[in-house]
Design an enzyme around this catalytic site. Structure first.
Site, PDB file in Angstrom:
ATOM      1  N   ALA A 175      76.442 -42.901  -6.262  1.00  0.00           N
ATOM      2  CA  ALA A 175      75.113 -42.420  -6.669  1.00  0.00           C
ATOM      3  C   ALA A 175      74.549 -41.406  -5.674  1.00  0.00           C
ATOM      4  O   ALA A 175      73.817 -40.484  -6.054  1.00  0.00           O
ATOM      5  CB  ALA A 175      74.164 -43.608  -6.797  1.00  0.00           C
ATOM      6  N   PHE A 176      74.902 -41.580  -4.414  1.00  0.00           N
ATOM      7  CA  PHE A 176      74.349 -40.689  -3.388  1.00  0.00           C
ATOM      8  C   PHE A 176      74.756 -39.233  -3.629  1.00  0.00           C
ATOM      9  O   PHE A 176      74.021 -38.312  -3.243  1.00  0.00           O
ATOM     10  CB  PHE A 176      74.842 -41.161  -2.006  1.00  0.00           C
ATOM     11  N   VAL A 205      73.273 -48.824  -8.534  1.00  0.00           N
ATOM     12  CA  VAL A 205      73.261 -49.255  -7.145  1.00  0.00           C
ATOM     13  C   VAL A 205      72.876 -50.732  -7.173  1.00  0.00           C
ATOM     14  O   VAL A 205      71.835 -51.104  -7.736  1.00  0.00           O
ATOM     15  CB  VAL A 205      72.256 -48.439  -6.299  1.00  0.00           C
ATOM     16  N   ILE A 206      73.746 -51.542  -6.599  1.00  0.00           N
ATOM     17  CA  ILE A 206      73.533 -52.991  -6.659  1.00  0.00           C
ATOM     18  C   ILE A 206      73.265 -53.518  -5.251  1.00  0.00           C
ATOM     19  O   ILE A 206      74.024 -53.219  -4.318  1.00  0.00           O
ATOM     20  CB  ILE A 206      74.757 -53.686  -7.305  1.00  0.00           C
ATOM     21  N   THR A 236      72.795 -55.703   3.028  1.00  0.00           N
ATOM     22  CA  THR A 236      72.334 -54.799   4.092  1.00  0.00           C
ATOM     23  C   THR A 236      71.330 -53.786   3.535  1.00  0.00           C
ATOM     24  O   THR A 236      71.217 -53.617   2.309  1.00  0.00           O
ATOM     25  CB  THR A 236      73.521 -54.006   4.686  1.00  0.00           C
ATOM     26  N   HIS A 265      71.655 -50.819   3.245  1.00  0.00           N
ATOM     27  CA  HIS A 265      72.348 -49.672   2.640  1.00  0.00           C
ATOM     28  C   HIS A 265      71.823 -49.387   1.227  1.00  0.00           C
ATOM     29  O   HIS A 265      71.644 -48.231   0.839  1.00  0.00           O
ATOM     30  CB  HIS A 265      73.852 -49.966   2.601  1.00  0.00           C
ATOM     31  N   PHE A 318      67.081 -39.531 -15.438  1.00  0.00           N
ATOM     32  CA  PHE A 318      67.471 -40.462 -14.373  1.00  0.00           C
ATOM     33  C   PHE A 318      67.997 -41.763 -14.969  1.00  0.00           C
ATOM     34  O   PHE A 318      67.224 -42.587 -15.451  1.00  0.00           O
ATOM     35  CB  PHE A 318      66.263 -40.729 -13.470  1.00  0.00           C
ATOM     36  N   ARG A 334      71.652 -54.182 -18.666  1.00  0.00           N
ATOM     37  CA  ARG A 334      71.020 -52.872 -18.946  1.00  0.00           C
ATOM     38  C   ARG A 334      72.036 -51.798 -19.315  1.00  0.00           C
ATOM     39  O   ARG A 334      71.685 -50.656 -19.545  1.00  0.00           O
ATOM     40  CB  ARG A 334      70.201 -52.425 -17.729  1.00  0.00           C
TER      41      ARG A 334
HETATM   42  N1  INI Z   1      77.103 -46.031  -4.475  1.00  0.00           N
HETATM   43  C1  INI Z   1      76.714 -46.438  -5.701  1.00  0.00           C
HETATM   44  O1  INI Z   1      76.744 -45.638  -6.647  1.00  0.00           O
HETATM   45  N2  INI Z   1      76.276 -47.697  -5.898  1.00  0.00           N
HETATM   46  C2  INI Z   1      76.224 -48.605  -4.877  1.00  0.00           C
HETATM   47  O2  INI Z   1      75.827 -49.778  -5.126  1.00  0.00           O
HETATM   48  C3  INI Z   1      76.629 -48.210  -3.579  1.00  0.00           C
HETATM   49  N3  INI Z   1      76.612 -49.130  -2.487  1.00  0.00           N
HETATM   50  O3  INI Z   1      76.173 -50.271  -2.657  1.00  0.00           O
HETATM   51  O4  INI Z   1      76.989 -48.804  -1.371  1.00  0.00           O
HETATM   52  C4  INI Z   1      77.069 -46.868  -3.405  1.00  0.00           C
HETATM   53  N4  INI Z   1      77.466 -46.427  -2.197  1.00  0.00           N
HETATM   54  C5  INI Z   1      78.225 -45.197  -2.028  1.00  0.00           C
HETATM   55  C6  INI Z   1      77.342 -43.978  -1.898  1.00  0.00           C
HETATM   56  O5  INI Z   1      76.730 -43.667  -3.138  1.00  0.00           O
HETATM   57  C7  INI Z   1      78.152 -42.746  -1.476  1.00  0.00           C
HETATM   58  O6  INI Z   1      79.137 -42.473  -2.427  1.00  0.00           O
HETATM   59  C8  INI Z   1      78.823 -42.919  -0.124  1.00  0.00           C
HETATM   60  O7  INI Z   1      77.867 -43.283   0.855  1.00  0.00           O
HETATM   61  C9  INI Z   1      79.492 -41.596   0.333  1.00  0.00           C
HETATM   62  O8  INI Z   1      78.537 -40.555   0.518  1.00  0.00           O
END
Ligand code: INI
Length: 183
Positions: A56-57, A81-82, A86, A88, A113, A127
């Protein structure tokens, strides 16, 4: 009062789906929901383009590049994103929500979104085609609605031409005023 009626007609719209591979099981369901909703509203399969990103990032950066390419009428972001044990979770959630909002704010392309942020996988599954419906379908229709709203004449062009007319009228008035003052 004039009312711009919401329109969900996806015929002819070119739509990019940007989906996170992380939590793939959820993403594929959201994608299927979005795809089905768009096709049901008349979109052509050839006009739908799916782009995978790692998580997602990464969604906002890909969405921005696609928005700026001028190739798409709307962008649908999908992922989940679950919450883990932490902080994170909070950083990824903030990154994707702020990032997508920024793309919406700084480009003229509608960006929907569809990133779920849930406490556990059960909430996400419900969902993504479960008891709570499919958010992928919902947000895809939001993207269509915004694309149609932006192309509507009263929304897109009248304020701009109105501003030009207003400026021209003001210029004409002040020029007439100057002529009266000097004659
Ligand atoms: N990315 C997600 O899409 N969902 C998540 O729950 C998640 N967790 O939990 O860490 C997640 N992490 C990866 C992040 O989106 C990036 O791809 C990674 O940090 C590399 O930039």
């Amino acid at each position: 009062m004039k009312i711009e009626t919401p329109r969900f007609d996806a015929r002819g719209l070119r739509v990019a789906l940007v989906a996170a591979r992380f939590n793939h099981l959820i993403s594929v369901r959201l994608i299927e929901g979005a795809r089905t909703a768009l096709l049901a509203r008349g979109a052509s399969a050839a006009d739908l383009h799916l782009f995978w990103v790692p998580g997602a990032f990464e969604i906002p950066q890909a969405a921005r590049r696609l928005a700026e390419s001028g190739r798409f009428d709307a962008i649908v972001t999908l992922g989940s994103v679950i919450r883990g044990g932490t902080p994170h979770f909070d950083y990824v959630c903030r990154g994707v929500t702020d990032g997508v909002r920024e793309v919406m704010r700084t480009t003229n392309v509608p960006v929907a979104f569809g990133v779920l942020t849930t406490d556990d996988i059960e909430q996400a599954l419900s969902r993504a085609g479960g008891s709570e419906g499919n958010k992928g379908a919902e947000v895809a229709l939001a993207a269509v609605e915004m694309a149609r709203l932006f192309e509507s004449e009263s929304f897109a062009s009248r304020p701009r031409s109105g501003a030009r007319v207003g400026r021209a009228r003001n210029a004409a008035r002040s020029s007439a005023g100057r002529k009266r003052a000097t004659s």
